[in-house]
Design a protein around this motif. Sequence first.
Motif, PDB file in Angstrom:
ATOM      1  N   HIS A  32       3.601  28.796   5.485  1.00 47.38           N
ATOM      2  CA  HIS A  32       3.570  28.484   7.465  1.00 47.38           C
ATOM      3  C   HIS A  32       4.494  28.968   8.183  1.00 47.38           C
ATOM      4  N   MET A  33       5.242  29.896   7.581  1.00 46.77           N
ATOM      5  CA  MET A  33       5.966  31.057   8.222  1.00 46.77           C
ATOM      6  C   MET A  33       4.926  31.825   9.582  1.00 46.77           C
ATOM      7  N   THR A  34       5.065  31.667  10.804  1.00 42.83           N
ATOM      8  CA  THR A  34       4.210  32.079  11.994  1.00 42.83           C
ATOM      9  C   THR A  34       4.558  34.108  11.892  1.00 42.83           C
ATOM     10  N   ILE A  35       3.772  34.332  11.462  1.00 39.55           N
ATOM     11  CA  ILE A  35       3.753  35.921  11.872  1.00 39.55           C
ATOM     12  C   ILE A  35       2.458  36.942  12.892  1.00 39.55           C
ATOM     13  N   ASP A  36       2.052  35.634  13.721  1.00 35.80           N
ATOM     14  CA  ASP A  36       1.674  35.825  14.709  1.00 35.80           C
ATOM     15  C   ASP A  36       1.539  34.926  16.471  1.00 35.80           C
ATOM     16  N   GLN A  37       2.763  34.526  16.766  1.00 34.63           N
ATOM     17  CA  GLN A  37       2.800  33.579  17.500  1.00 34.63           C
ATOM     18  C   GLN A  37       2.190  33.624  18.748  1.00 34.63           C
ATOM     19  N   HIS A  38       0.862  34.573  18.996  1.00 34.59           N
ATOM     20  CA  HIS A  38       0.222  34.412  20.071  1.00 34.59           C
ATOM     21  C   HIS A  38      -1.243  33.807  18.702  1.00 34.59           C
ATOM     22  N   ASN A  60      -2.530  21.873  10.721  1.00 33.19           N
ATOM     23  CA  ASN A  60      -1.428  21.032  11.125  1.00 33.19           C
ATOM     24  C   ASN A  60      -0.325  21.818  11.552  1.00 33.19           C
ATOM     25  N   GLY A  61      -0.815  22.402  13.044  1.00 34.66           N
ATOM     26  CA  GLY A  61      -0.245  23.065  13.938  1.00 34.66           C
ATOM     27  C   GLY A  61       0.725  24.414  13.903  1.00 34.66           C
ATOM     28  N   VAL A  62       0.904  25.014  13.166  1.00 32.56           N
ATOM     29  CA  VAL A  62       1.600  25.992  12.560  1.00 32.56           C
ATOM     30  C   VAL A  62       1.004  27.168  13.766  1.00 32.56           C
ATOM     31  N   VAL A  63       1.290  27.312  14.150  1.00 37.28           N
ATOM     32  CA  VAL A  63       0.719  28.939  15.116  1.00 37.28           C
ATOM     33  C   VAL A  63       1.122  30.440  14.233  1.00 37.28           C
TER      34      VAL A  63
END
Lengths: 307, 307
Positions: free
Chosen positions: A150-156, A162-165
Amino acid sequence: MRAALVDRESRIAHPERTSTDAKAGRDAVLPRFLDLLKRVESKAGDDGICGVGVCMPGPIDPVSGVLYNPPNLPGWDGFSLKSWLQEQFDYPVAVGNDANLAALAEHRYGAGRGHDNVVYLTLSTGVGGGLILDGKMYVGGKGYAAEIGHMTIDQHGPVAPNGVVGSLEYLASGTAVGRIARERLAQGEESALRDLCGGDVEKVDAAMVSEAARAGDALAKSVMDGVAHSLGTGIVNVLHIFDPDVIVLGGGLSNSLDLLTPGIERQIDTHAMANFRGRRPIVKSALGDDAGLLGAAALVFADVDGG
Amino acid sequence: MRAALVDRESRIAHPERTSTDAKAGRDAVLPRFLDLLKRVESKAGDDGICGVGVCMPGPIDPVSGVLYNPPNLPGWDGFSLKSWLQEQFDYPVAVGNDANLAALAEHRYGAGRGHDNVVYLTLSTGVGGGLILDGKMYVGGKGYAAEIGHMTIDQHGPVAPNGVVGSLEYLASGTAVGRIARERLAQGEESALRDLCGGDVEKVDAAMVSEAARAGDALAKSVMDGVAHSLGTGIVNVLHIFDPDVIVLGGGLSNSLDLLTPGIERQIDTHAMANFRGRRPIVKSALGDDAGLLGAAALVFADVDGG
């Protein structure tokens, strides 16, 4: 649900299994779970049992043993599995999350053996993570750490359910492989996948995409390359954050490592910091479906032996 | 370069400093460094010295003490600072990376005191990271871990000079604040920053942007909001990966936490996994410029005391 006797040399004896049937609810599952454990317990004979270890999906506080909204187990949120277990047995009990315990098992008995710093990632329906740091399982302040998937690697990027980007899980799980392929098929791209799935595009999954990629299908190869790119981004992050000795990859999609490894290595050699370039940290998990069982046993031995 | 005597209660005595003048090269720096250490050593009197600790910028293997391409120290790559130090002194010597040691200092004496799991981030020219996990400094297999600033959070984002794509450092350091503001000014956007910088847009830096944002300037506020968004993405990743008790923020940009915190908290409450929402883990560093000095001392005490 599976249970077995496990000894300190990681030998599995008297394996038993029963269906979970989670839909029936917790009060229906627990008696069947207890029956399963008692059946295995009765086989121990003179060898003795030093503890009961349980491996659960989803977040669990390893100290209190309380489950937090486990996926696919409606009605178990807030339940203290550890307290309940302790009421049923006189032995010490230990509980843990499936990816954490798989990491522990791979460290003690599998692909991470002999290494002090092991990051484990299961590439499956989701992407689970487990951490062995300086020789010990790391679960964080409240036991919820190691959610590397659940680490964001692409914030766009796209927002996961689950809401994680733009999470590693949403972009590089087995589920992601199927989803991305189906999206591109729906846009009309040509591919041998149309025949492989018998005309029903909704049936396209990661195994099918891997098969088509190995056979040279351009769309399937492009999907795998894209997933390898995202996975490579995640792996570079893992290198920078943990400087691990090995990164153990498990789960169904790890059977396609032949297709993914070149893309991952390209990311390491192009986009890692200079002192990490050229690293080849990836190894395939050695324990497969037994990782959870062996990890639960390893947790008990660690507790009992004070390690 | 700074040196001082530090006791077990983190009291600093007889501080000395001298210019590094790194351009003169290693052979010119080392004698001045040794002279600085000897000057401080001579002040110890009857109290005795139990070891020499040194805090260095950039990657360093804490076991071998070998430096890896330290920024701003040309000619030091591959130099074993620890071996050299050990030749000069009979006491035990210990070396570490500045962010790792700042994390250790904040854990022992500062904003992370009393917590077992502390993630430290310095928001400055770059974004440095340090990790205290289960009460101990974690540096990874080769000593290069905790490079949290070089975590990719935008894999389609800009490539930083070190090759890492869309890194937290490139998007959320003090340097990033100035760069993003200057880029937008160059595109012709209106802002009070044009007056603040006396007409020389190249002089716009993070301190100036923070000042303008606090005064209500729309462009400056928008730049800070964007940086808070990226920093929030990184902090959410840190929560998911480490489940820390606290996240200590240091460095010059941490003086603008009033402007950044709302955006960070919005990211936690919107895009973290459910069990992390509502968390308020951020605290400002307590030790400021003394963190490296105190961390180097803490490392010596930990080595000497076996902790």
